[in-house]
Design an enzyme around this catalytic site. Sequence first.
Site, PDB file in Angstrom:
ATOM      1  N   LYS A   1     -10.427  -3.334  -9.932  1.00 49.84           N
ATOM      2  CA  LYS A   1     -11.419  -4.404  -9.880  1.00 49.84           C
ATOM      3  C   LYS A   1     -12.822  -3.830 -10.095  1.00 49.84           C
ATOM      4  O   LYS A   1     -13.591  -4.313 -10.905  1.00 49.84           O
ATOM      5  CB  LYS A   1     -11.323  -5.114  -8.521  1.00 49.84           C
ATOM      6  CG  LYS A   1     -12.307  -6.246  -8.354  1.00 49.84           C
ATOM      7  CD  LYS A   1     -12.084  -6.986  -7.037  1.00 49.84           C
ATOM      8  CE  LYS A   1     -13.213  -7.987  -6.799  1.00 49.84           C
ATOM      9  NZ  LYS A   1     -13.085  -8.708  -5.544  1.00 49.84           N
TER      10      LYS A   1
ATOM     11  N   GLU B   1      -9.284   7.384  -6.806  1.00 51.50           N
ATOM     12  CA  GLU B   1      -7.894   7.690  -7.138  1.00 51.50           C
ATOM     13  C   GLU B   1      -7.564   7.228  -8.560  1.00 51.50           C
ATOM     14  O   GLU B   1      -6.959   7.954  -9.353  1.00 51.50           O
ATOM     15  CB  GLU B   1      -6.935   6.987  -6.157  1.00 51.50           C
ATOM     16  CG  GLU B   1      -6.978   7.502  -4.729  1.00 51.50           C
ATOM     17  CD  GLU B   1      -8.023   6.810  -3.871  1.00 51.50           C
ATOM     18  OE1 GLU B   1      -8.980   6.209  -4.441  1.00 51.50           O
ATOM     19  OE2 GLU B   1      -7.892   6.866  -2.635  1.00 51.50           O
TER      20      GLU B   1
ATOM     21  N   GLY C   1      -9.005  -8.058  -4.237  1.00 50.88           N
ATOM     22  CA  GLY C   1      -8.020  -7.136  -4.813  1.00 50.88           C
ATOM     23  C   GLY C   1      -6.603  -7.431  -4.352  1.00 50.88           C
ATOM     24  O   GLY C   1      -5.647  -7.416  -5.137  1.00 50.88           O
ATOM     25  N   ARG C   2      -6.441  -7.722  -3.061  1.00 48.17           N
ATOM     26  CA  ARG C   2      -5.086  -7.938  -2.529  1.00 48.17           C
ATOM     27  C   ARG C   2      -4.540  -9.327  -2.852  1.00 48.17           C
ATOM     28  O   ARG C   2      -3.451  -9.675  -2.424  1.00 48.17           O
ATOM     29  CB  ARG C   2      -5.081  -7.666  -1.019  1.00 48.17           C
ATOM     30  CG  ARG C   2      -6.150  -8.405  -0.238  1.00 48.17           C
ATOM     31  CD  ARG C   2      -6.312  -7.820   1.168  1.00 48.17           C
ATOM     32  NE  ARG C   2      -7.381  -8.449   1.931  1.00 48.17           N
ATOM     33  CZ  ARG C   2      -8.643  -8.056   1.950  1.00 48.17           C
ATOM     34  NH1 ARG C   2      -9.014  -7.026   1.201  1.00 48.17           N
ATOM     35  NH2 ARG C   2      -9.544  -8.665   2.686  1.00 48.17           N
TER      36      ARG C   2
ATOM     37  N   GLU D   1      -5.341  -5.592   5.720  1.00 48.18           N
ATOM     38  CA  GLU D   1      -6.696  -5.414   5.183  1.00 48.18           C
ATOM     39  C   GLU D   1      -7.478  -6.718   5.368  1.00 48.18           C
ATOM     40  O   GLU D   1      -8.697  -6.721   5.501  1.00 48.18           O
ATOM     41  CB  GLU D   1      -6.649  -5.009   3.701  1.00 48.18           C
ATOM     42  CG  GLU D   1      -7.932  -4.346   3.232  1.00 48.18           C
ATOM     43  CD  GLU D   1      -7.845  -3.738   1.842  1.00 48.18           C
ATOM     44  OE1 GLU D   1      -7.798  -4.506   0.858  1.00 48.18           O
ATOM     45  OE2 GLU D   1      -7.828  -2.497   1.708  1.00 48.18           O
TER      46      GLU D   1
ATOM     47  N   HIS E   1      20.400   0.085  10.366  1.00 44.48           N
ATOM     48  CA  HIS E   1      20.913   1.404  10.739  1.00 44.48           C
ATOM     49  C   HIS E   1      19.781   2.370  11.057  1.00 44.48           C
ATOM     50  O   HIS E   1      19.996   3.587  11.062  1.00 44.48           O
ATOM     51  CB  HIS E   1      21.810   1.937   9.623  1.00 44.48           C
ATOM     52  CG  HIS E   1      23.018   1.069   9.425  1.00 44.48           C
ATOM     53  ND1 HIS E   1      24.183   1.256  10.120  1.00 44.48           N
ATOM     54  CD2 HIS E   1      23.196  -0.030   8.646  1.00 44.48           C
ATOM     55  CE1 HIS E   1      25.054   0.311   9.756  1.00 44.48           C
ATOM     56  NE2 HIS E   1      24.476  -0.486   8.866  1.00 44.48           N
TER      57      HIS E   1
ATOM     58  N   LYS F   1     -14.075   6.658   2.384  1.00 42.04           N
ATOM     59  CA  LYS F   1     -14.225   6.993   0.955  1.00 42.04           C
ATOM     60  C   LYS F   1     -15.459   7.872   0.751  1.00 42.04           C
ATOM     61  O   LYS F   1     -15.421   8.872   0.046  1.00 42.04           O
ATOM     62  CB  LYS F   1     -14.407   5.718   0.119  1.00 42.04           C
ATOM     63  CG  LYS F   1     -13.189   4.835   0.000  1.00 42.04           C
ATOM     64  CD  LYS F   1     -13.519   3.676  -0.941  1.00 42.04           C
ATOM     65  CE  LYS F   1     -12.506   2.569  -0.869  1.00 42.04           C
ATOM     66  NZ  LYS F   1     -12.875   1.390  -1.632  1.00 42.04           N
TER      67      LYS F   1
HETATM   68  O1  F6P Z   1      -9.958   0.690  -0.544  1.00 42.20           O
HETATM   69  C1  F6P Z   1      -9.561  -0.631  -0.478  1.00 42.20           C
HETATM   70  C2  F6P Z   1      -9.716  -1.337  -1.785  1.00 42.20           C
HETATM   71  O2  F6P Z   1     -11.032  -1.686  -1.983  1.00 42.20           O
HETATM   72  C3  F6P Z   1      -8.785  -2.549  -1.848  1.00 42.20           C
HETATM   73  O3  F6P Z   1      -9.334  -3.659  -1.264  1.00 42.20           O
HETATM   74  C4  F6P Z   1      -8.534  -2.652  -3.297  1.00 42.20           C
HETATM   75  O4  F6P Z   1      -7.397  -3.427  -3.556  1.00 42.20           O
HETATM   76  C5  F6P Z   1      -8.356  -1.210  -3.667  1.00 42.20           C
HETATM   77  O5  F6P Z   1      -9.317  -0.528  -2.871  1.00 42.20           O
HETATM   78  C6  F6P Z   1      -8.553  -0.871  -5.109  1.00 42.20           C
HETATM   79  O6  F6P Z   1      -9.815  -1.255  -5.576  1.00 42.20           O
HETATM   80  P1  F6P Z   1     -10.114  -1.384  -7.115  1.00 42.20           P
HETATM   81  O7  F6P Z   1      -9.217  -2.432  -7.675  1.00 42.20           O
HETATM   82  O8  F6P Z   1     -11.554  -1.743  -7.219  1.00 42.20           O
HETATM   83  O9  F6P Z   1      -9.831  -0.047  -7.753  1.00 42.20           O
END
Ligand code: F6P
Length: 550
Positions: A212, A218, A273-274, A359, A390, A514
């Site tokens: 987003k 990452e 995002g979620r 979240e 199990h 972060k």
């Molecule tokens: O670290 C949490 C977050 O901001 C989530 O809310 C989001 O889904 C995820 O990181 C990834 O963010 P982006 O889509 O901006 O890379």
Amino acid sequence: MADITGSAEWSALAAHHDEIAGTSLRELFAADPGRAEAMTITAGDLALDCSKHRATAETLRLLTLLADRAGLRDRIEAMFSGAHVNVSEDRAVLHTALRLPPGSALTVDGQDVAGDVHAVLDRMAVFSERVRSGEWRGHTGETITTVVNIGIGGSDLGPAMAYEALRDYADLPGRPGERIAARFVSNVDPADITGVLAEADPARTLFVVSSKTFGTLETLTNARVARDWLVGRLGDEKAVARHFVAVSTNADRVADFGIDTGNMFGFWDWVGGRYSFDGAIGLSLMIAIGGERFREMLAGFHTIDEHFRTAPFEVNAPVVLGLLGVWYNDFFGAETRAVLPYSQRLARFPAYLQQLTMESNGKSVRADGTPVAAATGEIFWGEPGTNGQHAFYQLLHQGTRLVPADFIGFAEPFEDAAAGGPGMHDLLTANLLAQTSALAFGKTAAEIAAEGTPAAIVPHKVMPGNRPSTTILAPKLTPATLGQLVALYEHVVFVEGVIWGIDSFDQWGVELGKVMANDLVPALTSDAPPAELPDPSTAALVRRYRALRG
Ligand code: F6P
């Protein structure tokens, strides 16, 4: 905004809890054998049996009065119509607009939301079709056989979960058994990307970089590794244009990364995002299952949106499920909710729900910044049945904690015939039903003794029962039922957030870590003595890490 725990409705529920807490599910069913029918709610293709809850018609009546007190009906309307219900970020919350049927109209803050949504969906469908049909070729002229989604959090869990759920629908048109495989890379642990690249053919792989913000460490790190790998293997910088597309709200950053914004699929700040895989973040899923199936999934979402918006609270599935969450969380002191899909295809569903729910509702101040007075944020966890049986069900049956559980099952399997004829799926469902029954009704000491069990062993075998669960049954796991299930839980989150008075749509709690991680990188990687570190424990760990790393 008044604190709901000070309301007469909250006090009435507390008093009702004191009355009912000592009543067992055995007693509730003895008093009303028709509970199962009376307490089953239908929403779209989903039937929710709520009869195995420690609740009566009076409980539901009091809970819906609490919802009225919290202004739930108005809050629902506010969300659907584009009010800025995400107060801390001053944003509308309009994931429900991502699944408006074609031809719908919705304008918010001057934006033709419905038109923009469908313009992106149409572009996604055209692009997906080009990839699926083989018209879109890689740099060396090969067709694409693997799509790799690079993203994390909401830009990973949704499409990854849904791809796993719907992989049986992924055959290419007119080519039974032939599919485009989707892979998902999220972790900054190099094991993730290297594992996927090791099995990928650069000439036939398309990377979808999904973020987003397009600023997530990452995702950008993994995307750079993938780009270097691709250029290295194909020997030409120009290959990036045929093998990388982006999904983001930030065109400038996409361009800075080196992806042509003509190959970018956008969305908007009013999609959390979620809550985003039913829009452009679902591109990898759409490439795998095709535009038509994707739209069936959206229709499923929309069915539940309409139900949520219009059904009376007592028969409104997300409202009842959300209120029961509050009931156990705040009145029984339960801390977690297990989600137990009896479907291997839904293996990632609990992980997906963890972000969606935790979240969203892991907050300790209310929307106006004042501290919450009630416990918020149920802890969601789970595994598919029968594997969980199990592993951890022992604690569910005989442990000292109360763990309400959502069981999810389907009547019609996809794979039974392929597995050598009917039978396996019925075994699976028999297990689901057995577990919910054993949890609810247990087995008494007298019943166990009557079987000839030695007296000393009887206490060990007693099954206390009285452990609540919802059973959600649907005809079959299809794109439409998956959309319905996801929308159900999205709205459960909303209902709980409204009762607790929190902002379910921000996530400030993830930011500090972060920033600190970025600050710590030089301390781990440079040869110079580490500069200032945040605390003595971290300083000691940095020293140890550097010594071990050599
Ligand atoms: O670290 C949490 C977050 O901001 C989530 O809310 C989001 O889904 C995820 O990181 C990834 O963010 P982006 O889509 O901006 O890379």
